[in-house]
Design an enzyme around this catalytic site. Sequence first.
Site, PDB file in Angstrom:
ATOM      1  N   TRP A 359      -9.100  55.964  34.389  1.00 40.36           N
ATOM      2  CA  TRP A 359      -9.410  56.560  35.702  1.00 40.36           C
ATOM      3  C   TRP A 359     -10.885  56.933  35.775  1.00 40.36           C
ATOM      4  CZ3 TRP A 359      -9.526  62.232  37.105  1.00 40.36           C
ATOM      5  CH2 TRP A 359      -9.799  63.045  35.991  1.00 40.36           C
ATOM      6  N   ASP A 360     -11.547  56.943  34.629  1.00 46.56           N
ATOM      7  CA  ASP A 360     -12.968  57.285  34.567  1.00 46.56           C
ATOM      8  C   ASP A 360     -13.790  56.461  35.564  1.00 46.56           C
ATOM      9  OD1 ASP A 360     -11.553  57.935  32.209  1.00 46.56           O
ATOM     10  OD2 ASP A 360     -13.376  57.998  31.018  1.00 46.56           O
ATOM     11  N   GLU A 490      -5.848  67.449  29.125  1.00 49.22           N
ATOM     12  CA  GLU A 490      -4.874  66.865  28.184  1.00 49.22           C
ATOM     13  C   GLU A 490      -4.378  67.862  27.142  1.00 49.22           C
ATOM     14  OE1 GLU A 490      -6.933  63.391  26.774  1.00 49.22           O
ATOM     15  OE2 GLU A 490      -6.223  62.190  28.459  1.00 49.22           O
ATOM     16  N   LYS A 602      -9.229  71.442  28.346  1.00 50.98           N
ATOM     17  CA  LYS A 602     -10.100  70.426  27.772  1.00 50.98           C
ATOM     18  C   LYS A 602     -11.215  70.020  28.731  1.00 50.98           C
ATOM     19  CE  LYS A 602      -9.824  65.800  25.721  1.00 50.98           C
ATOM     20  NZ  LYS A 602      -9.048  64.554  25.686  1.00 50.98           N
ATOM     21  N   GLN A 603     -10.858  69.895  30.003  1.00 44.69           N
ATOM     22  CA  GLN A 603     -11.831  69.389  30.985  1.00 44.69           C
ATOM     23  C   GLN A 603     -11.385  69.865  32.367  1.00 44.69           C
ATOM     24  OE1 GLN A 603      -9.831  65.575  29.864  1.00 44.69           O
ATOM     25  NE2 GLN A 603     -10.908  64.855  31.679  1.00 44.69           N
TER      26      GLN A 603
HETATM   27  C1  BGC Z   1     -10.111  62.364  28.673  1.00 42.30           C
HETATM   28  C2  BGC Z   1      -9.565  61.476  29.776  1.00 42.30           C
HETATM   29  C3  BGC Z   1     -10.360  60.209  29.820  1.00 42.30           C
HETATM   30  C4  BGC Z   1     -10.405  59.537  28.457  1.00 42.30           C
HETATM   31  C5  BGC Z   1     -11.323  58.350  28.433  1.00 42.30           C
HETATM   32  C6  BGC Z   1     -10.089  61.602  27.361  1.00 42.30           C
HETATM   33  O1  BGC Z   1     -10.626  62.381  26.352  1.00 42.30           O
HETATM   34  O2  BGC Z   1      -9.370  63.536  28.549  1.00 42.30           O
HETATM   35  O3  BGC Z   1      -9.652  62.127  31.017  1.00 42.30           O
HETATM   36  O4  BGC Z   1      -9.832  59.334  30.755  1.00 42.30           O
HETATM   37  O5  BGC Z   1     -10.880  60.447  27.498  1.00 42.30           O
HETATM   38  O6  BGC Z   1     -12.642  58.743  28.719  1.00 42.30           O
END
Ligand code: BGC
Length: 768
Positions: A359-360, A490, A602-603
């Site tokens: 999804w990035d 996550e 985490k984000q």
């Molecule tokens: C992130 C995801 C991301 C993936 C790839 C993961 O660490 O939590 O949001 O899509 O990395 O960049």
Amino acid sequence: MNLDYIIPDPWSIIEEGYDPTHVKASESLFSIGNGAMGQRANFEEQYSGPTFQGSYIAGVYYPDKTRVGWWKNGYPEYFAKVLNAPNWIGINVFVNDEALDLNACELVEGFRRELNMKEGWLQRSFIATMKSGLKISVKSTRFLSLKRDELGVVKFEVTPLNGDASIVYQPYLDSGITNEDTNWDDQFWDTMSVSQEGDQAFIQAKTMKTDFYTCTYMQSQVYINDDKQKLQAQTNKHATNISFVYKLSVSEGQTASIEKFGGYTVDRNHNKYELVAAAQSVLKEAISDGYEALLKEQIEAWSQIWDMADISIAGDVKAQQGIRFNIFHLNQTYLGTDARLNIGPKGFTGEKYGGSTYWDTEAYCIPFYMATKDQSVARSLLEYRYNHLQKAIENAEKLGFKNGAALYPMVTMNGEECHNEWEITFEEIHRNGAIAFAIFNYHRYTGDYSYIPEKGLEVLIGIARFWHQRATFSTDKNQYVILGVTGPNEYENNVNNNWYTNYIAKWCISYAVENINKVQEAYSTDYTRVMHKAKLSKAEIKEWLEVAENMYFPYSEKHHVYLQQDGFLDKELVTVKDLDKSQRPINQKWSWDRILRSPYIKQADTLQGFYFFEDQFSTEDLARHFDFYEPFTVHESSLSPCVHSIQAAKLDRMDQAYTFYLRTSRLDLDDYNHEVHEGLHITSMAGTWMSIVEGFGGMRVKNDTLSFEPKIPEQWEGYSFKVNFRHQILKVNASKGHTHFELEGDHDLEILVNGKPVTITPNKLVTV
Ligand code: BGC
């Protein structure tokens, strides 16, 4: 911070002094790529110290059979691995019969490595004392041609400093290559032929299972000083390896050098039986143009990219180096010239994340490509998903959805879901939302509505159908809920009612319906075609709306914030600042059990929603949510600091915005997350660009109008960037006290600066 050895410089990444413990990190940081292939900065010569070999070809992957403890129905069968491809850069070097190996030399002095981002080349130089006592000066230069994306060039030079020497160069090709991250130790490459014609060599290899045909090739020329040597090389040919041996005798002070031309031709671009001929034609032109001309061409190609994409920052060299590093790597990874390709989170710099599409791309990368390239590039990123719609419908069917509901994969190479983690990744159905959001974002920025009736609407319908079916009616709440998901954060798995997911689900349905109505009004032929193809009825749309209008959102009356998910307040709410530093990063120090129970984020999760849907909330709402969630955020995803930097800037918290900016832009250079040796975080690099343009520049598009609210961190004197807005190029140059705008185009552009209308006439400097 873990690493701090990269020398600040506005245009180059520089390492001085040889430190074997930095080799793997530097292999990532100094990686090179040209959109079609890329490689870690492995040494050309033999190296017996710890190293992580990596050379990658865009779009070439292997479906590594899923390996899990307990097979759950719905798992994808494989995890697509970006393949470590045959090696073409290798040159064994022998000096008076002794192998050159930095790990075995008596002494290495004056080691210097430079990745020149302005011109697109990598160089390494050092003086080595061999076991025999002979000192040699060594220099190697390498680049992957942007203009001829099947070609790479290496120049390797050795000069003995205290005696005469015999120098043997043994350039080779090697297809006996493996991945570090294989699930079952599978062999990925099937070498079909190893051949030679004169001083050219070829290895034809295809990938197991996926049958990608490739040809890895090379041809070399050797010199003493500037004199080309006509030498008959000896050939060594084996099952998966071929090399030529060139022997040169040089006196003290003379330079023995080799130019090696090599790379890959692949069946994505050529008939699979004509890959050798394709390689020969690349070699013919490369050799006839010569090393210097190719380098000049490379410098020009990069100068064109920089002319549009550069961001300059005055008064802060580390910040400057950071943003250029990000822009450079984004362009090395994806140039938008091939709609079949996409942007892997690690690009061509490591194996992790399989080189697949996440999804990035939609959530982070599209704004960068939209503003720094022709808008067709962003459109082809959208089309990539359109082309995978049928696969997304099949992905949803595998999970029990029906009637054309589409669930796009969280991780993909060809449209199929290919990740083998259930809770993390697979349950992140929020990804579907980002794909719809990107369509909205593209239209908002470019004004090109044609994409929606032609293609986007079908995607929006598939996505809306999925959300409608995925929501559950709760008789207890008398509302629709979404159960068993993982949000962008996550560090929480399998939660109920992740606010971000519920919010974007509702939005997707409303946006799909809005566009069905628009297309019905203005594009009747497309409307009939799409409705017929999708077999969509008014009654079904009504059912979707019932879900959207009655969606449940967890909310805390006490804190006046939306809750990240049901039950968030049951956690022990200790903020990150009260967490012992020795416990971080928690994903490397804590058990998963402990992480899941903790409040640590985490984000951006709830805040990701506030970022996408900023206009639907007031600044006070944003401040309240930012103040509630940021203190629990550990930013252990590379995608986190950029969103927070943009929001902090919007809230006028410039110190915080600046700290987050440094963290996003120097995430890899300073190795904040202690993992740079595995590869770089390419997709978050686009977030760094956003944190300057949208964060400090305050750029938004509102009602077809570009608007800016420029702010400057105290540490900077100013900054400037360019954006391509609807076929005109606007240069924004902000300094303390004023901002200059300059337009390259053919008609006036009305913009808003701090809410006030300003007219920019082409080629006239406007100062606000
Ligand atoms: C992130 C995801 C991301 C993936 C790839 C993961 O660490 O939590 O949001 O899509 O990395 O960049």
